[in-house]
Design a protein around this motif. Structure first.
Motif, mmCIF file in Angstrom:
data_model
loop_
_atom_site.group_PDB
_atom_site.id
_atom_site.type_symbol
_atom_site.label_atom_id
_atom_site.label_comp_id
_atom_site.label_asym_id
_atom_site.label_seq_id
_atom_site.Cartn_x
_atom_site.Cartn_y
_atom_site.Cartn_z
ATOM 1 N N GLU A 151 10.796 21.232 34.400
ATOM 2 C CA GLU A 151 11.957 19.857 34.104
ATOM 3 C C GLU A 151 12.950 19.979 32.941
ATOM 4 O OE1 GLU A 151 8.849 17.692 33.005
ATOM 5 O OE2 GLU A 151 7.650 17.122 34.919
ATOM 6 N N GLY A 152 13.956 19.060 33.990
ATOM 7 C CA GLY A 152 15.530 19.269 32.938
ATOM 8 C C GLY A 152 15.969 19.944 33.711
ATOM 9 N N ARG A 153 15.461 21.427 34.520
ATOM 10 C CA ARG A 153 16.550 22.349 35.375
ATOM 11 C C ARG A 153 16.753 21.725 36.153
ATOM 12 N NH1 ARG A 153 15.084 27.902 32.870
ATOM 13 N NH2 ARG A 153 17.464 28.017 33.574
ATOM 14 N N PHE A 154 15.466 21.663 36.962
ATOM 15 C CA PHE A 154 16.196 21.009 38.135
ATOM 16 C C PHE A 154 14.865 19.938 38.571
ATOM 17 C CE2 PHE A 154 14.945 25.552 38.008
ATOM 18 C CZ PHE A 154 16.512 26.007 38.870
ATOM 19 N N ARG A 167 -5.516 21.320 49.821
ATOM 20 C CA ARG A 167 -6.722 22.221 48.954
ATOM 21 C C ARG A 167 -5.820 22.657 49.991
ATOM 22 N NH1 ARG A 167 -11.061 20.889 46.991
ATOM 23 N NH2 ARG A 167 -11.605 18.715 46.829
ATOM 24 N N PHE A 168 -6.313 24.070 49.414
ATOM 25 C CA PHE A 168 -6.205 25.965 50.160
ATOM 26 C C PHE A 168 -7.352 26.347 50.279
ATOM 27 C CE2 PHE A 168 -2.113 24.095 47.815
ATOM 28 C CZ PHE A 168 -1.334 24.309 48.812
ATOM 29 N N LYS A 169 -7.051 27.585 51.449
ATOM 30 C CA LYS A 169 -8.562 27.939 51.575
ATOM 31 C C LYS A 169 -8.295 29.477 50.457
ATOM 32 C CE LYS A 169 -9.543 31.872 54.863
ATOM 33 N NZ LYS A 169 -9.402 32.144 56.258
ATOM 34 N N GLY A 170 -9.882 29.268 50.181
ATOM 35 C CA GLY A 170 -10.205 30.590 48.795
ATOM 36 C C GLY A 170 -10.077 30.038 47.916
ATOM 37 N N PHE A 171 -9.399 28.967 47.804
ATOM 38 C CA PHE A 171 -10.093 28.025 46.141
ATOM 39 C C PHE A 171 -10.599 26.548 46.348
ATOM 40 C CE2 PHE A 171 -5.966 30.268 46.623
ATOM 41 C CZ PHE A 171 -5.380 30.052 44.665
ATOM 42 N N GLY A 172 -10.947 26.723 45.223
ATOM 43 C CA GLY A 172 -12.804 25.104 45.272
ATOM 44 C C GLY A 172 -11.698 24.195 44.877
ATOM 45 N N GLU A 173 -10.799 24.159 44.333
ATOM 46 C CA GLU A 173 -10.468 22.656 43.781
ATOM 47 C C GLU A 173 -8.933 22.512 43.878
ATOM 48 O OE1 GLU A 173 -8.198 26.312 41.658
ATOM 49 O OE2 GLU A 173 -10.752 26.004 42.299
ATOM 50 N N GLU A 174 -8.699 21.679 43.911
ATOM 51 C CA GLU A 174 -7.582 20.843 43.858
ATOM 52 C C GLU A 174 -6.429 21.535 43.717
ATOM 53 O OE1 GLU A 174 -7.995 16.779 44.544
ATOM 54 O OE2 GLU A 174 -8.631 16.928 46.525
ATOM 55 N N VAL A 175 -5.360 21.644 44.402
ATOM 56 C CA VAL A 175 -4.174 22.246 43.844
ATOM 57 C C VAL A 175 -3.120 21.496 43.252
ATOM 58 C CG1 VAL A 175 -2.603 24.669 43.065
ATOM 59 C CG2 VAL A 175 -4.658 24.520 43.805
ATOM 60 N N ARG A 176 -2.939 20.853 42.359
ATOM 61 C CA ARG A 176 -1.411 20.035 42.256
ATOM 62 C C ARG A 176 0.159 21.197 42.750
ATOM 63 N NH1 ARG A 176 -2.484 15.319 40.472
ATOM 64 N NH2 ARG A 176 -0.246 14.896 39.067
ATOM 65 N N VAL A 177 0.612 20.310 44.124
ATOM 66 C CA VAL A 177 1.780 21.047 44.527
ATOM 67 C C VAL A 177 3.384 20.549 44.117
ATOM 68 C CG1 VAL A 177 0.461 22.687 45.114
ATOM 69 C CG2 VAL A 177 1.295 21.106 46.906
ATOM 70 N N CYS A 178 3.883 20.188 44.084
ATOM 71 C CA CYS A 178 5.839 19.507 44.252
ATOM 72 C C CYS A 178 6.557 20.726 45.068
ATOM 73 C CB CYS A 178 5.671 18.974 43.688
ATOM 74 S SG CYS A 178 6.252 19.820 42.474
ATOM 75 N N VAL A 179 7.426 19.701 46.058
ATOM 76 C CA VAL A 179 8.790 20.500 46.076
ATOM 77 C C VAL A 179 9.776 20.326 45.739
ATOM 78 C CG1 VAL A 179 10.393 20.694 48.366
ATOM 79 C CG2 VAL A 179 7.863 19.615 48.860
ATOM 80 N N VAL A 180 10.257 21.820 45.286
ATOM 81 C CA VAL A 180 11.723 21.484 44.576
ATOM 82 C C VAL A 180 13.044 21.081 45.139
ATOM 83 C CG1 VAL A 180 13.378 23.204 43.510
ATOM 84 C CG2 VAL A 180 10.989 24.313 43.067
ATOM 85 N N ASP A 181 13.545 19.876 44.947
ATOM 86 C CA ASP A 181 14.214 19.523 45.981
ATOM 87 C C ASP A 181 16.122 20.037 45.338
ATOM 88 O OD1 ASP A 181 12.520 17.009 46.620
ATOM 89 O OD2 ASP A 181 13.031 15.788 45.005
ATOM 90 N N GLY A 182 15.984 20.462 43.885
ATOM 91 C CA GLY A 182 17.638 21.068 44.018
ATOM 92 C C GLY A 182 17.691 21.213 42.137
ATOM 93 N N PRO A 183 18.207 21.240 41.732
ATOM 94 C CA PRO A 183 19.284 22.061 39.969
ATOM 95 C C PRO A 183 19.085 20.388 39.780
ATOM 96 C CG PRO A 183 20.979 22.718 41.911
ATOM 97 C CD PRO A 183 20.269 22.298 42.570
ATOM 98 N N ALA A 184 19.296 20.033 38.514
ATOM 99 C CA ALA A 184 19.134 18.564 38.152
ATOM 100 C C ALA A 184 20.600 18.913 37.945
ATOM 101 C CB ALA A 184 18.290 19.052 36.734
ATOM 102 N N GLY A 185 20.987 17.419 38.432
ATOM 103 C CA GLY A 185 22.172 16.558 38.112
ATOM 104 C C GLY A 185 22.841 17.329 39.025
ATOM 105 N N GLY A 186 22.607 17.357 40.413
ATOM 106 C CA GLY A 186 22.736 18.007 41.668
ATOM 107 C C GLY A 186 23.085 17.236 42.602
#
Length: 76
Positions: free
Chosen positions: A45-48, A57-76
């Protein structure tokens, strides 16, 4: 990570939870985007800029995984 095989044929292979998660993230990623876990995004955070965090949920993982998409560099 290590060498697998015999003296005549050796392959360098990576195994484990992290490798499995990387494969699942790559499969779930929209074309042209980068999908990362919240654990990767937090120290960057602060760099991107990142999209909203979503629990997935992903195959092979019993728990949820918290994910996000990289939108780009910070300030750009």
């Amino acid at each position: 990570v290590g060498n697998f095989g015999s003296q005549d044929h050796v392959e360098f292979t990576a195994l484990g939870r992290g490798v499995n998660l990387a494969k699942r993230l790559e499969e779930a990623c929209p074309p042209g985007a980068v999908l990362v876990t919240e654990a990767v995004a937090l120290p960057l955070e602060g760099r991107f800029r990142f999209g909203d965090v979503q629990a997935r949920r992903f195959k092979g993982f019993g728990e949820e995984v918290r994910v996000c998409v990289v939108d780009g560099p910070a300030g750009g």
